[in-house]
Scaffold this motif. Structure first.
Motif: not given
Length: 401
Positions: A272-285, A287-291
């Motif tokens: 579980s140390t390496f689990d991550f899920k964006p919370a509702k409403g969080m801004k997510v960028t 990498a492909d879009e950034r490039a």
């Protein structure tokens, strides 16, 4: 103890040295941008069996540490001036629109100076996590299989990139942005690679780091003219894992880098140390879009920066006194050499001028920009000479060129 000089026949072993020890090449995009450093003093000098430098280096090479977790502190003192607003004007620009505050390539550069506290965890080459702790916020980079996530709690933003799972640790390093190695192990590997007949190795006693008994491997340049005084690596007596890295300058004073663990555990971290899920409403960028995002107006196009790329790099000398010679783009060369620009604000030009010392030689004239470790000479004819060497060594290289 007589110093031990590395031999070509052992270079393969050293490159292999603890391939996954502390594999906090924590994400290809973040790995090489930080140094891990402890602020706590070592406690006691444990009584350990005698060992030669050769045996200690072999112990590092044979280490198979793949799993660990721990607490780290960063303390880096390059002697750089405070950047302030003027520096932002002089050095800024080129930022793509839509940038994320969670992007590791920009966020982790903040660790290049001062002191910081981190938590690290690793479970083989495909799962690592690094968290930078602040008084009221946390910034984390998590690599789990194909996914690389970075999260900034202060802005509540996340950055996401895809990375091929199962890639060799060496591949991670190749894809990482240029910068300082990420862990004591990576710092150690870099120094061992630079060894050869230019370097002496010896065992400088023992110490305790993060509550573990360790040998101290001392590495010193044999060449004169380097700004590096010595590198000391504390190596875990049981596992062979580098726990602490200290680089002191030839000019004396506090360490330029003091890197290592204050707490370390070699048990397998929870999945579980390496689990991550964006919370509702969080801004997510992504990498492909950034490039694909457009650059700010006025930013140089890649083809306009052809001069000054690594294709134009020439290395003078070898070992600790190696000097990189590079031809700079015309405008950059003029600014760095103190010629200024009609478009540059007066305070930005004043800031640049305050950083350098004017020098002259057979090459003509130029400006030397200095830190406690690396010096850079920019000549008025558009060349740059850089290395962990003294100013006089840079002038000699420019004169010879």
């Amino acid at each position: 103890m007589a110093p031990y000089a590395s031999e070509d026949s052992e270079s393969g072993t050293r490159r292999k040295a603890v391939r996954y020890a502390v594999p906090v090449a924590v994400v290809g995009v973040a790995a090489a941008t930080i140094g891990l450093v402890p602020a706590l003093a070592d406690s006691g000098d444990p009584d350990l069996p005698d060992i030669t430098a050769r045996q200690l280096i072999e112990k590092i090479a044979k280490s198979d540490t793949e799993q660990l977790s721990g607490t780290v502190k960063i303390s880096t003192d390059l002697g750089l001036p405070s950047l302030g607003g003027a520096a932002g004007g002089a050095l800024g620009g080129g930022e793509k629109e839509g940038a994320s505050s969670a992007d590791p390539q920009s966020k982790l550069t903040e660790l290049a100076s001062g002191s910081h506290t981190l938590r690290v965890a690793a479970d083989g080459p495909d799962r690592q996590k690094l968290s930078v702790l602040d008084d009221a916020s946390e910034y984390s980079v998590i690599h789990n299989g194909d996914d690389v996530w970075a999260y900034d709690s202060k802005s509540n933003e996340a950055y996401h990139a895809k990375q091929k799972a199962g890639a060799d640790h060496g591949d991670h390093a190749k894809k990482a942005p240029k910068g300082a190695p990420a862990t004591p192990k990576e710092l150690t590997d870099a120094i061992l690679e630079a060894g050869g007949d230019t370097t002496s190795f010896s065992v400088d006693g023992t110490s305790q780091v993060a509550g573990r008994d360790a040998y101290r491997l001392q590495i010193k340049p044999k060449q004169s003219g380097s700004t590096v005084g010595a590198v000391t690596v504390a190596v875990d007596a049981k596992t062979g894992t580098p726990l602490k890295f200290t680089l002191t300058p030839a000019g004396g004073g506090a360490a330029v880098v003091d890197a290592g663990f204050t707490k370390v555990d070699f048990a397998k971290p929870a999945a579980s140390t390496f689990d991550f899920k964006p919370a509702k409403g969080m801004k997510v960028t992504e990498a492909d879009e950034r490039a694909k995002a457009p650059r700010h107006e006025g930013t140089a196009k890649p083809e306009e920066l052809k001069a000054g790329r690594l294709d134009d790099l020439n290395v003078i000398g070898k070992g600790w006194t190696s000097i990189a010679e590079l031809k700079l783009p015309k405008e950059a060369a003029g600014l760095a050499a103190g010629k200024g620009s009609a478009e540059m604000p007066a305070d930005a030009q004043k800031f640049l001028d305050s950083l350098g010392d004017k020098v002259k030689g057979k090459f003509g004239s130029g400006t030397v920009y200095s830190t406690r470790l690396v010096n850079v000479l920019v000549t008025e004819d558009g060349k740059a000479y850089a290395g962990a060497v003294t100013k006089s060594e840079l002038v000699k290289a420019a004169d010879a060129g």
